[in-house]
Design an enzyme around this catalytic site. Structure first.
Site, mmCIF file in Angstrom:
data_model
loop_
_atom_site.group_PDB
_atom_site.id
_atom_site.type_symbol
_atom_site.label_atom_id
_atom_site.label_comp_id
_atom_site.label_asym_id
_atom_site.label_seq_id
_atom_site.Cartn_x
_atom_site.Cartn_y
_atom_site.Cartn_z
ATOM 1 C CB THR B 137 54.984 22.508 52.600
ATOM 2 O OG1 THR B 137 55.342 21.221 52.074
ATOM 3 C CG2 THR B 137 55.717 23.592 51.840
ATOM 4 C CG ASP B 138 50.872 20.843 56.287
ATOM 5 O OD1 ASP B 138 51.643 21.135 57.240
ATOM 6 O OD2 ASP B 138 49.743 21.346 56.129
ATOM 7 C CB CYS B 139 53.316 17.718 50.908
ATOM 8 S SG CYS B 139 53.271 19.383 50.227
ATOM 9 C CE1 TYR B 140 58.210 17.188 48.121
ATOM 10 C CE2 TYR B 140 56.357 18.686 47.890
ATOM 11 C CZ TYR B 140 57.131 17.637 47.402
ATOM 12 O OH TYR B 140 56.812 17.052 46.212
ATOM 13 N N PRO B 141 58.170 18.527 54.773
ATOM 14 C CG PRO B 141 57.979 16.793 56.315
ATOM 15 C CD PRO B 141 57.721 17.130 54.891
#
Lengths: 134, 404
Positions: B137-141
């Site tokens: 994800t954008d926060c957990y790449p």
């Protein structure tokens, strides 16, 4: 002298009274610890044999002459005490009473009674029983 | 006797004047002195149990790597854990096995390593290989993580067992003509053996059968450290037949337990490989019973002769959920090494370690005597027999109708 031996019988010998001869002709006393004999296949016996040294030697020569493979019992089952939880799941499966409860309900192992059937090795949930090669 | 309060007992613990006996010692004392006299003297009775408890597991927070990952699938030493909790929290169950374990395709399976063993290895301080996948994800790449962890590198590791300390349990036998491999151990054909799994007169819920002192929030010995009763356990079933002391004649109450794994020891948390069944975790639990009145004392001093267990056939009745009980036997009979079922003498074996249960009850007794362990009053009681609570079966409902 006294020794624990593994005897392997070829299929042809399975229906013959080979072991009987050890008593009759060689004066040897034996105790059958384990036997697995089925018609038309190799038979296996674990014996504890006791007798005079000379009788012992001649008895073994007789067995070998008849085609029986003789080996010393080289497998020993050991208890790794720090792994045992003393539950006793093995006690009821041990055919010779080598595994038993003491008065404190601790599980103890009398290795001299063990016939290396290895049932305990298979069923101990904590792998506290192990086969060691001598 | 004059009733006691938990507060009074705790004062005695702090002063070092408390009288504590194990659940085994108290039986002897009650026999010698009578219940009334003995109850006056004893402040606390300690219980213990050690055996496979399949509904056990750990919650781990393994910390955030750079870059961060929100893992959706996760494995510890190849054993799958549950990853559907936030980014780096996971739950590992005791009975989980690696996806490539032959299981019972090689019947009876050996089940050499699984969740229970990971828990034992972790509490032993060993390195554990963690493998995780995330979708990014954008926060957990990060999409993949492979690293060693151990008990010191992770933030929290909480032992949280949804069902432990079963109050009584079945004695398992096999009426069929082939050997069967069950969670109650290997059962030889035609009533070849009878396996039981309870510490009997040392077992916590058998000594406080009506949950008069054990409840939500009770401080306990768990895995060698201090833990708590978190809730009643799953399948808690207090509304069952009981004897005149209130002791259930069949499996009844259960406890959900929680504690900090970092305080615990591999001596009291052992991975178990149960042939043909699977992996489990043997858990050591000890619970103190404060003697608040004579009735509580009377029940806490019940002996193996007064506690019975039902004998159940595991070749048919158990797997097919039939309620047939073949016999009722006492724990004294079970411990004698032989019981009688359907007219046949059947040798018995235990899966629960009485020796270790006694050791736990003794450790807890010493903790209390040394002032290291104070007793607690439950925050909430557990549902008792009067609640009518009983385990529900799963009645299968097809997700479609025949007419379609």
């Amino acid at each position: 002298m006294k020794a624990r031996l593994v005897l392997r019988f070829p299929p042809l010998l399975v229906d013959q009274p080979v072991v009987y001869k050890l008593i009759k002709d060689y004066n040897l006393v034996f105790n059958i610890l384990r036997a697995d004999i089925t018609p038309d296949s190799e038979g296996l016996m674990v014996l504890e044999i006791e007798g005079d040294e000379n009788d012992f030697k001649q008895g073994l020569e007789y067995l070998e002459k008849r085609g029986v493979k003789v080996q010393p019992l080289s497998q020993d089952v050991v208890m790794i005490e720090e792994l045992c939880t003393h539950c006793g799941a093995c006690v009821v499966h041990c055919p010779t009473g080598a595994l038993y409860y003491d008065e404190e309900r601790r599980v103890l192992f009398a290795s001299e009674k063990c016939v290396a059937c290895e049932i305990c090795v298979e069923i101990c949930p904590y792998r506290a029983m192990e086969v060691r090669l001598e | 006797m004059r009733e006691r309060t938990i507060e009074e007992i705790n004062e005695k613990i702090k002063k070092g004047t408390v009288v504590v006996l194990t659940a085994e010692e108290v039986i002897e004392m009650a026999k010698e002195e009578g219940y009334a006299k003995a109850a006056e003297k004893v402040d606390v009775v300690t219980t213990g149990t050690f055996g496979p408890m399949c509904s056990s597991g750990i919650i781990i927070n393994f910390g955030h790597p750079v870059p961060r990952i929100k893992k959706s699938r996760v494995w510890l030493n190849d054993v799958p854990a549950y990853g559907g909790l936030a980014a780096v929290d996971l739950y590992l169950g005791a009975t989980a096995i690696p996806e490539n374990d032959p299981a019972n395709t090689n019947y009876p399976g050996e089940f050499k390593y699984g969740g229970g063993h990971v828990i034992e290895d972790l509490v032993s301080g060993k390195d554990i290989l963690l493998y995780a996948e995330g979708y990014g994800t954008d926060c957990y790449p990060r999409k993949e993580l492979e690293t060693y962890i151990n008990i010191n590198t992770i933030n929290e590791v909480i032992l949280f067992n949804p069902r432990n300390c079963y109050q009584n349990y079945n004695v398992a036998v096999n009426l069929s003509n082939r050997t069967i491999y069950t969670y109650m151990g290997v059962l030889k054909p035609n009533l070849g053996n009878a396996n039981y799994c309870s510490a009997g007169q040392l077992s916590p819920l058998l000594k406080d059968p009506l949950y008069e002192t054990i409840g939500v929030g009770t401080r306990i010995f768990l895995g060698g450290g201090i833990g708590y009763v978190a809730w009643w356990g799953t399948q808690h079933s207090p509304a069952v037949p009981r004897n005149e002391l209130g002791i259930p004649k069949v499996p009844a109450g259960t406890l959900a337990l929680i504690g900090d794994l970092k305080q615990m020891s591999p001596k009291w948390l052992r991975g178990a490989s149960i042939r043909g069944y699977g992996v489990s975790l043997a858990v050591g639990v000890g619970i103190p019973i404060p003697i608040l009145n004579e009735e509580i004392f009377r029940r806490a001093s019940a002996s193996d002769e007064e506690i019975t267990a039902p004998v159940v056939d595991y070749s048919d009745a158990y797997p097919n959920r039939k309620s047939e009980i073949l016999a009722e036997v006492t724990y004294a009979q079970l411990k004698s090494g032989e019981i009688e079922v359907l007219g046949k003498k059947v040798p018995t074996a235990s899966l629960s370690s009485y020796y270790k249960a006694k050791e736990i009850a003794t450790i807890l007794k010493n903790w209390i005597k040394e002032g290291k362990f104070l007793l607690t009053k439950p925050v909430e009681p557990l549902p008792g027999p009067e609640s009518g609570m009983k385990t529900k079966p799963c009645e299968i409902r097809k997700p479609y109708t025949e007419e379609l």
